[in-house]
Motif scaffolding. Structure first.
Motif, PDB file in Angstrom:
ATOM      1  N   THR A 257     -13.434  33.314  44.017  1.00 42.32           N
ATOM      2  CA  THR A 257     -13.432  33.615  42.588  1.00 42.32           C
ATOM      3  C   THR A 257     -12.768  32.496  41.799  1.00 42.32           C
ATOM      4  N   LEU A 258     -11.668  31.979  42.319  1.00 46.06           N
ATOM      5  CA  LEU A 258     -10.983  30.875  41.650  1.00 46.06           C
ATOM      6  C   LEU A 258     -11.866  29.638  41.583  1.00 46.06           C
TER       7      LEU A 258
ATOM      8  N   PRO B 116     -14.033  25.312  38.587  1.00 49.58           N
ATOM      9  CA  PRO B 116     -14.485  24.365  39.620  1.00 49.58           C
ATOM     10  C   PRO B 116     -13.883  22.972  39.466  1.00 49.58           C
ATOM     11  N   GLU B 117     -13.732  22.487  38.229  1.00 47.43           N
ATOM     12  CA  GLU B 117     -13.215  21.128  38.049  1.00 47.43           C
ATOM     13  C   GLU B 117     -11.749  21.038  38.461  1.00 47.43           C
ATOM     14  N   GLN B 118     -10.951  22.021  38.047  1.00 48.27           N
ATOM     15  CA  GLN B 118      -9.526  21.988  38.366  1.00 48.27           C
ATOM     16  C   GLN B 118      -9.284  22.141  39.861  1.00 48.27           C
TER      17      GLN B 118
ATOM     18  N   ILE C 237      -7.847  19.773  45.119  1.00 45.87           N
ATOM     19  CA  ILE C 237      -8.240  19.461  46.500  1.00 45.87           C
ATOM     20  C   ILE C 237      -8.212  17.952  46.734  1.00 45.87           C
ATOM     21  N   GLY C 238      -8.722  17.192  45.784  1.00 54.99           N
ATOM     22  CA  GLY C 238      -8.683  15.734  45.896  1.00 54.99           C
ATOM     23  C   GLY C 238      -7.266  15.210  45.930  1.00 54.99           C
ATOM     24  N   LEU C 239      -6.380  15.806  45.124  1.00 57.22           N
ATOM     25  CA  LEU C 239      -4.975  15.404  45.125  1.00 57.22           C
ATOM     26  C   LEU C 239      -4.326  15.696  46.469  1.00 57.22           C
ATOM     27  N   LEU C 240      -4.615  16.842  47.037  1.00 61.15           N
ATOM     28  CA  LEU C 240      -4.059  17.186  48.345  1.00 61.15           C
ATOM     29  C   LEU C 240      -4.600  16.274  49.450  1.00 61.15           C
TER      30      LEU C 240
END
Length: 57
Positions: A36-37, A42-44, A49-52
């Motif tokens: 759901t999140l 989707p952008e955030q 995910i990219g930051l992690l």
């Protein structure tokens, strides 16, 4: 050798069923919340995910 009563046999089985079904329910709820999140933001989520991924790389 002493015979076990029926209650001594069934309580551990019932306990295992309750614990494992609770764990399965937790996993399903986590999956639904994440899905759901991801649909709502989707952008955030992709940015996080990219930051992690860049942090662990």
């Amino acid at each position: 050798m002493r015979k076990k009563r029926l209650i001594e046999k069934t309580v551990p089985v019932i306990f295992d069923v309750v614990v494992w079904s609770g764990f399965a329910a937790f996993l399903v709820a986590t999956y639904i919340a994440c899905h759901t999140l991801l649909q709502r933001f989707p952008e955030q989520v992709n940015k996080i995910i990219g930051l992690l991924q860049s942090f662990t790389a």
